[in-house]
Design an enzyme around this catalytic site. Structure first.
Site, PDB file in Angstrom:
ATOM      1  N   TYR A 176     -54.146  41.520   3.702  1.00  0.00           N
ATOM      2  CA  TYR A 176     -53.403  40.677   4.643  1.00  0.00           C
ATOM      3  C   TYR A 176     -54.364  39.897   5.542  1.00  0.00           C
ATOM      4  O   TYR A 176     -54.320  38.665   5.589  1.00  0.00           O
ATOM      5  CB  TYR A 176     -52.484  41.566   5.478  1.00  0.00           C
ATOM      6  CG  TYR A 176     -51.580  40.811   6.423  1.00  0.00           C
ATOM      7  CD1 TYR A 176     -50.597  39.951   5.937  1.00  0.00           C
ATOM      8  CD2 TYR A 176     -51.688  40.977   7.802  1.00  0.00           C
ATOM      9  CE1 TYR A 176     -49.751  39.265   6.814  1.00  0.00           C
ATOM     10  CE2 TYR A 176     -50.844  40.302   8.677  1.00  0.00           C
ATOM     11  CZ  TYR A 176     -49.885  39.449   8.178  1.00  0.00           C
ATOM     12  OH  TYR A 176     -49.045  38.786   9.044  1.00  0.00           O
ATOM     13  N   ASN A 205     -47.413  39.619  18.054  1.00  0.00           N
ATOM     14  CA  ASN A 205     -46.192  40.422  17.902  1.00  0.00           C
ATOM     15  C   ASN A 205     -44.953  39.686  18.407  1.00  0.00           C
ATOM     16  O   ASN A 205     -44.946  39.159  19.512  1.00  0.00           O
ATOM     17  CB  ASN A 205     -46.308  41.719  18.708  1.00  0.00           C
ATOM     18  CG  ASN A 205     -47.081  42.747  17.949  1.00  0.00           C
ATOM     19  OD1 ASN A 205     -46.574  43.345  17.018  1.00  0.00           O
ATOM     20  ND2 ASN A 205     -48.342  42.927  18.330  1.00  0.00           N
ATOM     21  N   PHE A 222     -40.144  51.932  17.899  1.00  0.00           N
ATOM     22  CA  PHE A 222     -39.555  52.527  19.103  1.00  0.00           C
ATOM     23  C   PHE A 222     -38.024  52.464  19.040  1.00  0.00           C
ATOM     24  O   PHE A 222     -37.330  53.438  19.349  1.00  0.00           O
ATOM     25  CB  PHE A 222     -40.038  51.795  20.357  1.00  0.00           C
ATOM     26  CG  PHE A 222     -41.441  52.153  20.780  1.00  0.00           C
ATOM     27  CD1 PHE A 222     -42.068  53.300  20.315  1.00  0.00           C
ATOM     28  CD2 PHE A 222     -42.142  51.339  21.659  1.00  0.00           C
ATOM     29  CE1 PHE A 222     -43.357  53.632  20.710  1.00  0.00           C
ATOM     30  CE2 PHE A 222     -43.431  51.647  22.061  1.00  0.00           C
ATOM     31  CZ  PHE A 222     -44.035  52.794  21.583  1.00  0.00           C
ATOM     32  N   GLY A 238     -52.288  54.661  27.111  1.00  0.00           N
ATOM     33  CA  GLY A 238     -53.237  54.051  28.031  1.00  0.00           C
ATOM     34  C   GLY A 238     -54.308  53.241  27.331  1.00  0.00           C
ATOM     35  O   GLY A 238     -55.033  52.498  27.968  1.00  0.00           O
ATOM     36  N   THR A 239     -54.437  53.383  26.017  1.00  0.00           N
ATOM     37  CA  THR A 239     -55.512  52.641  25.355  1.00  0.00           C
ATOM     38  C   THR A 239     -54.989  51.527  24.458  1.00  0.00           C
ATOM     39  O   THR A 239     -55.688  50.562  24.203  1.00  0.00           O
ATOM     40  CB  THR A 239     -56.381  53.565  24.489  1.00  0.00           C
ATOM     41  OG1 THR A 239     -55.551  54.131  23.480  1.00  0.00           O
ATOM     42  CG2 THR A 239     -57.022  54.650  25.326  1.00  0.00           C
ATOM     43  N   GLN A 240     -53.774  51.652  23.930  1.00  0.00           N
ATOM     44  CA  GLN A 240     -53.291  50.647  22.987  1.00  0.00           C
ATOM     45  C   GLN A 240     -52.447  49.602  23.702  1.00  0.00           C
ATOM     46  O   GLN A 240     -51.439  49.932  24.316  1.00  0.00           O
ATOM     47  CB  GLN A 240     -52.426  51.334  21.931  1.00  0.00           C
ATOM     48  CG  GLN A 240     -53.214  52.302  21.086  1.00  0.00           C
ATOM     49  CD  GLN A 240     -53.125  51.954  19.627  1.00  0.00           C
ATOM     50  OE1 GLN A 240     -52.215  51.261  19.203  1.00  0.00           O
ATOM     51  NE2 GLN A 240     -54.056  52.434  18.842  1.00  0.00           N
TER      52      GLN A 240
HETATM   53  O1  LIG Z   1     -46.119  38.058  12.403  1.00  0.00           O
HETATM   54  C1  LIG Z   1     -46.707  37.425  11.519  1.00  0.00           C
HETATM   55  O2  LIG Z   1     -47.910  37.235  11.567  1.00  0.00           O
HETATM   56  C2  LIG Z   1     -45.900  36.946  10.345  1.00  0.00           C
HETATM   57  O3  LIG Z   1     -44.675  36.385  10.842  1.00  0.00           O
HETATM   58  C3  LIG Z   1     -43.732  36.021   9.845  1.00  0.00           C
HETATM   59  O4  LIG Z   1     -43.275  37.176   9.184  1.00  0.00           O
HETATM   60  P1  LIG Z   1     -41.914  37.925   9.644  1.00  0.00           P
HETATM   61  O5  LIG Z   1     -40.831  36.922   9.811  1.00  0.00           O
HETATM   62  O6  LIG Z   1     -42.221  38.803  10.787  1.00  0.00           O
HETATM   63  O7  LIG Z   1     -41.692  38.880   8.375  1.00  0.00           O
HETATM   64  P2  LIG Z   1     -40.553  38.916   7.242  1.00  0.00           P
HETATM   65  O8  LIG Z   1     -39.209  39.088   7.855  1.00  0.00           O
HETATM   66  O9  LIG Z   1     -41.025  39.928   6.269  1.00  0.00           O
HETATM   67  O10 LIG Z   1     -40.612  37.467   6.614  1.00  0.00           O
HETATM   68  C4  LIG Z   1     -41.429  37.095   5.519  1.00  0.00           C
HETATM   69  C5  LIG Z   1     -40.590  36.335   4.505  1.00  0.00           C
HETATM   70  O11 LIG Z   1     -41.423  35.934   3.412  1.00  0.00           O
HETATM   71  C6  LIG Z   1     -40.756  36.241   2.198  1.00  0.00           C
HETATM   72  N1  LIG Z   1     -41.742  36.443   1.129  1.00  0.00           N
HETATM   73  C7  LIG Z   1     -42.598  37.509   1.162  1.00  0.00           C
HETATM   74  C8  LIG Z   1     -43.500  37.679   0.154  1.00  0.00           C
HETATM   75  C9  LIG Z   1     -43.549  36.773  -0.914  1.00  0.00           C
HETATM   76  O12 LIG Z   1     -44.342  36.912  -1.875  1.00  0.00           O
HETATM   77  N2  LIG Z   1     -42.695  35.728  -0.911  1.00  0.00           N
HETATM   78  C10 LIG Z   1     -41.780  35.534   0.096  1.00  0.00           C
HETATM   79  O13 LIG Z   1     -40.995  34.571   0.057  1.00  0.00           O
HETATM   80  C11 LIG Z   1     -39.956  37.505   2.504  1.00  0.00           C
HETATM   81  O14 LIG Z   1     -38.916  37.764   1.588  1.00  0.00           O
HETATM   82  C12 LIG Z   1     -39.464  37.207   3.914  1.00  0.00           C
HETATM   83  O15 LIG Z   1     -38.252  36.492   3.878  1.00  0.00           O
HETATM   84  C13 LIG Z   1     -44.346  35.051   8.819  1.00  0.00           C
HETATM   85  O16 LIG Z   1     -43.420  34.877   7.745  1.00  0.00           O
HETATM   86  C14 LIG Z   1     -45.672  35.579   8.296  1.00  0.00           C
HETATM   87  O17 LIG Z   1     -46.277  34.598   7.464  1.00  0.00           O
HETATM   88  C15 LIG Z   1     -46.585  35.906   9.477  1.00  0.00           C
HETATM   89  O18 LIG Z   1     -47.773  36.453   8.983  1.00  0.00           O
END
Ligand SMILES: O=C(O)[C@H]1O[C@H](OP(=O)(O)OP(=O)(O)OC[C@H]2O[C@@H](n3ccc(=O)[nH]c3=O)[C@H](O)[C@@H]2O)[C@H](O)[C@@H](O)[C@@H]1O
Length: 284
Positions: A176, A205, A222, A238-240
């Site tokens: 990743y 986040n 959580f 306290g650390t994270q």
């Molecule tokens: O926090 C971050 O850094 C991430 O935020 C989001 O991710 P998020 O919406 O939190 O996560 P998911 O709800 O898992 O969304 C990812 C989407 O990509 C899709 N996906 C995943 C893998 C893949 O190979 N192809 C694909 O279309 C999943 O099905 C899903 O709909 C972004 O989509 C990520 O690129 C980013 O790295």
């Protein structure tokens, strides 16, 4: 948190972006902006789609392989004349005519990205190459959602965009972290070599409705533990520290980045850092 993070030479040889293809101009004149959102059925992606659909001049196409996302997240738009949903894996080429690409497709939490690390790398590298190839062909502007994890185990706090990070290239999270770092490299190489208009967001986040309750990230952990009446897991109190951004603010940031002039990379998140045990005190 935005800062110019050119690291010295990112902007030196910028070429003008190629013209949009005549095919797109001729065929899609009705909609002012045709926007592709990869990963648009995911948590952040689906909120982005909601916001983009509010503008009647936008036509939105979602591409998702539903690895962690779900049709339910965009069900409110299915059948809408300005909306299209395509089951597609970004590791395969996509032939389509669009003006903007928000490239979010990627498993985003450790549980999911470690599940099939080779696939995670492929999604980041081949998926981003395919989307950049598409952007080049049709002259679209492309925004990559990178991640705060490109900083790895940072040696400076807080991390601004000029920090190059401290990343293990061979660890179990590398698929990743390094995958997103290569994706950023590809974005800048296409920008320098082919004049593609790029934008890079480094997402911190994020929380809000539709986040996956079992994805192993701290807020969902959580909440899930509280709902199940289980003890809350707080490591080394306290650390994270973490920062937490509400999803609508994240989406506003992504759209402003896409519409603005700064290529990024730009950190998008809540500038305040909180200790995990304080979050527990405040929320429960
Ligand atoms: O926090 C971050 O850094 C991430 O935020 C989001 O991710 P998020 O919406 O939190 O996560 P998911 O709800 O898992 O969304 C990812 C989407 O990509 C899709 N996906 C995943 C893998 C893949 O190979 N192809 C694909 O279309 C999943 O099905 C899903 O709909 C972004 O989509 C990520 O690129 C980013 O790295």
């Amino acid at each position: 948190m935005a800062k110019d993070a050119s690291n010295g030479d990112n902007h030196v040889t910028r070429k003008p972006p190629p013209e949009p293809s005549p095919l797109r101009k001729a065929k899609f004149f009705q909609a002012n902006m045709r926007i592709l959102v990869t990963g648009g059925a995911g948590f952040i992606g689906s909120h982005l789609v909601d916001k983009l659909m509010e503008n009647e001049k936008n036509e939105v196409i979602v591409v998702d392989n539903y690895f962690t996302g779900s049709k339910d997240n965009v069900s409110q738009w299915i059948g809408h004349p300005r909306f299209e949903l395509i089951r597609h894996d970004v590791t395969e080429p996509l032939l389509i005519e669009v003006d903007q690409i928000y490239h979010l497709a990627c498993p985003a939490s450790p549980i999911f990205y470690k599940y099939n690390p080779v696939k995670t790398i492929k999604t980041n590298v081949i998926g981003t190459l395919n989307m950049l190839g598409l952007a080049k062909r049709v002259g679209a502007r492309i925004l990559l959602t990178s991640t705060s994890e490109v900083y790895g185990d940072p040696l400076v706090h807080p991390q601004d965009e000029s920090y190059w990070g401290n990343v293990n290239p061979i660890g179990v999270r590398s698929c990743y972290d390094e995958g997103k770092r290569v994706a950023e490299t590809l974005m800048f190489d296409y920008h320098r070599q082919h004049g593609i208009e790029i934008r890079i967001a480094r997402i911190f986040n994020t929380y809000g409705p539709r986040m996956n309750i079992d994805d192993g990230r701290v807020v969902s952990n959580f909440i899930a533990q509280a709902i199940r009446d289980e003890p809350l897991t707080v490591q080394l109190p306290g650390t994270q520290t973490r920062s937490f951004c509400y999803v609508s603010d994240m989406v506003d940031g992504l759209i402003r980045l896409m519409e603005g002039d700064n290529t990024g990379p730009i950190n998008i998140g809540n500038p305040g850092n909180y200790y995990r045990h304080l979050i527990v005190d405040q929320e429960f």
